[in-house]
Design a protein around this motif. Structure first.
Motif, mmCIF file in Angstrom:
data_model
loop_
_atom_site.group_PDB
_atom_site.id
_atom_site.type_symbol
_atom_site.label_atom_id
_atom_site.label_comp_id
_atom_site.label_asym_id
_atom_site.label_seq_id
_atom_site.Cartn_x
_atom_site.Cartn_y
_atom_site.Cartn_z
ATOM 1 N N VAL B 78 0.828 -1.211 0.000
ATOM 2 C CA VAL B 78 0.000 0.000 0.000
ATOM 3 C C VAL B 78 0.861 1.259 0.000
ATOM 4 O O VAL B 78 0.389 2.317 -0.433
ATOM 5 N N ASP B 79 2.086 1.178 0.452
ATOM 6 C CA ASP B 79 2.958 2.344 0.363
ATOM 7 C C ASP B 79 3.112 2.752 -1.114
ATOM 8 O O ASP B 79 3.043 3.936 -1.450
ATOM 9 N N ALA B 80 3.298 1.755 -1.967
ATOM 10 C CA ALA B 80 3.427 2.045 -3.401
ATOM 11 C C ALA B 80 2.092 2.467 -4.003
ATOM 12 O O ALA B 80 2.025 3.413 -4.798
ATOM 13 N N VAL B 81 1.020 1.771 -3.625
ATOM 14 C CA VAL B 81 -0.298 2.102 -4.197
ATOM 15 C C VAL B 81 -0.739 3.495 -3.749
ATOM 16 O O VAL B 81 -1.256 4.289 -4.551
ATOM 17 N N ALA B 82 -0.517 3.806 -2.489
ATOM 18 C CA ALA B 82 -0.898 5.138 -2.007
ATOM 19 C C ALA B 82 -0.075 6.214 -2.714
ATOM 20 O O ALA B 82 -0.582 7.307 -3.007
ATOM 21 N N GLY B 83 1.187 5.900 -2.994
ATOM 22 C CA GLY B 83 2.008 6.854 -3.746
ATOM 23 C C GLY B 83 1.442 7.096 -5.135
ATOM 24 O O GLY B 83 1.429 8.233 -5.626
ATOM 25 N N ALA B 84 0.960 6.029 -5.743
ATOM 26 C CA ALA B 84 0.363 6.171 -7.082
ATOM 27 C C ALA B 84 -0.942 6.961 -7.009
ATOM 28 O O ALA B 84 -1.207 7.826 -7.855
ATOM 29 N N ILE B 85 -1.756 6.660 -6.015
ATOM 30 C CA ILE B 85 -3.012 7.415 -5.859
ATOM 31 C C ILE B 85 -2.712 8.895 -5.622
ATOM 32 O O ILE B 85 -3.339 9.776 -6.228
ATOM 33 N N ALA B 86 -1.739 9.162 -4.776
ATOM 34 C CA ALA B 86 -1.380 10.557 -4.505
ATOM 35 C C ALA B 86 -0.924 11.261 -5.779
ATOM 36 O O ALA B 86 -1.272 12.427 -6.014
ATOM 37 N N ALA B 87 -0.156 10.543 -6.611
ATOM 38 C CA ALA B 87 0.326 11.153 -7.856
ATOM 39 C C ALA B 87 -0.850 11.511 -8.766
ATOM 40 O O ALA B 87 -0.863 12.570 -9.400
ATOM 41 N N HIS B 88 -1.836 10.625 -8.843
ATOM 42 C CA HIS B 88 -3.012 10.926 -9.674
ATOM 43 C C HIS B 88 -3.801 12.100 -9.104
ATOM 44 O O HIS B 88 -4.266 12.967 -9.850
ATOM 45 N N LEU B 89 -3.977 12.102 -7.792
ATOM 46 C CA LEU B 89 -4.753 13.191 -7.186
ATOM 47 C C LEU B 89 -4.046 14.530 -7.374
ATOM 48 O O LEU B 89 -4.700 15.551 -7.616
ATOM 49 N N GLN B 90 -2.724 14.513 -7.287
ATOM 50 C CA GLN B 90 -1.969 15.761 -7.497
ATOM 51 C C GLN B 90 -2.135 16.281 -8.917
ATOM 52 O O GLN B 90 -2.024 17.461 -9.177
ATOM 53 N N ARG B 91 -2.414 15.347 -9.829
ATOM 54 C CA ARG B 91 -2.634 15.739 -11.230
ATOM 55 C C ARG B 91 -4.050 16.231 -11.467
ATOM 56 O O ARG B 91 -4.393 16.645 -12.562
ATOM 57 N N GLY B 92 -4.895 16.084 -10.420
ATOM 58 C CA GLY B 92 -6.285 16.486 -10.565
ATOM 59 C C GLY B 92 -7.190 15.380 -11.046
ATOM 60 O O GLY B 92 -8.346 15.633 -11.424
ATOM 61 N N ASP B 93 -6.703 14.157 -11.053
ATOM 62 C CA ASP B 93 -7.529 13.037 -11.498
ATOM 63 C C ASP B 93 -8.536 12.644 -10.423
ATOM 64 O O ASP B 93 -8.293 12.828 -9.226
ATOM 65 N N GLU B 94 -9.648 12.087 -10.852
ATOM 66 C CA GLU B 94 -10.581 11.461 -9.914
ATOM 67 C C GLU B 94 -10.160 10.004 -9.736
ATOM 68 O O GLU B 94 -9.806 9.324 -10.703
ATOM 69 N N VAL B 95 -10.181 9.533 -8.511
ATOM 70 C CA VAL B 95 -9.722 8.177 -8.215
ATOM 71 C C VAL B 95 -10.803 7.410 -7.473
ATOM 72 O O VAL B 95 -11.437 7.945 -6.566
#
Lengths: 109, 180
Positions: B78-95
């Motif tokens: 989840v450390d990696a998955v949360a990092g990926a989710i954070a990257a998408h959210l920082q881009r303005g994506d809906e997750v």
């Protein structure tokens, strides 16, 4: 339910190779009975991408250990090193330009 | 806005499921079609059970996996998955997160649970197989997002099991969630 419906064939799919106007990689994999492992896109932060690639490599190791067919569709920087860290080489790779080409390649493996 | 669904590994790769637990050879098409047809991009979470217990693992319940070692294993994922989710959210994506209800690890609202299951892999005759609550990896992921100050994305668990070859009810549930 089939006692074991698993197709014993898994493709690693680079994010940039998933879709184009002439090619829907996931649709081909579904039709051919292959599973998909989606690799992280190239724009992910390096630390996140490396961690995800390492975990993908561990999955590949387990599939390889059991004799599953493996393929790489497209290319992903860092994947070779992640696989080497678990003692594996890149699986057979293709960068297809059409669904027919990809389908034929998967059938051949 | 780009919309990204973080899906349980087995939705795209039934090879990761336990022997006897796969519903098709590879990609579980109904849910993938539903997501892609509605314009959602896919990101795939690693399978915590495959990585920990391998392809020949027995069917298991949450209590069997709820060990310190497995929690550490999940936190690494989840450390990696949360990092990926954070990257998408920082881009303005809906997750959104798409888990698998009934899974001891990837359930969102239902998880396989039986405190006394162990030894030979047989269910006690009177045992309820499912309990309210998340699986272990989803629980760890939501905790990791909280610890990073990230609001938890909407999440839903679909069930692979259904009446008939295509789990229409679950697919409709997913469609309703995505419209949500």
């Amino acid at each position: 339910m089939d006692p074991d419906a698993r197709g014993r064939a898994v493709a690693l799919v680079a994010a940039e190779a998933r879709e184009s106007e002439s090619l829907d990689v996931l649709a081909v994999l579904e039709r051919c009975g292959w599973g998909a492992m989606l690799l992280p896109p190239s724009w992910y932060p390096a630390e996140t991408a490396r961690a995800l690639l390492d975990q993908a490599a561990e999955h590949v190791h387990e599939f390889a250990r059991h004799g599953y067919r493996l393929a790489l569709i497209g290319a992903r920087l860092g994947l070779r090193e992640a696989l080497e860290r678990v003692g594996l080489e890149l699986p057979p790779a293709i960068d297809p330009v059409s669904e027919a080409e990809l389908s034929a390649y998967l059938t051949m493996l | 806005m780009t919309r990204v669904a973080f899906v349980a590994h087995c939705i795209l790769n039934q090879n990761a499921r336990v022997a006897g637990g796969a519903y098709c050879a590879g990609i579980h098409a109904p849910f993938v079609e539903e997501l892609r047809g509605r314009g959602w991009e896919l990101a795939q979470m690693p399978c915590p059970e495959l990585g920990f217990a391998g392809l020949n693992r027995f069917w298991a319940v949450r209590e069997q996996y709820d060990t310190l070692a497995f929690r550490r294993h999940c936190r690494r994922i989840v450390d990696a998955v949360a990092g990926a989710i954070a990257a998408h959210l920082q881009r303005g994506d809906e997750v959104v997160i798409l888990g698998v209800d009934g899974s001891p690890t990837m359930g969102v609202h239902l998880t396989a649970s039986e405190a006394d299951l162990g030894g030979r892999p047989e269910w006690p005759d009177s045992a309820e197989e499912l309990s309210e609550g998340p699986g272990i990896l989803i629980e760890e992921l939501l905790a990791e997002l909280r610890s990073r100050g990230i609001e938890a994305p909407r999440a839903i668990g679909i069930r692979h099991a259904g009446s008939g070859p295509v789990p229409d009810r679950e697919r409709a549930k997913l469609a309703s969630f995505l419209d949500g």
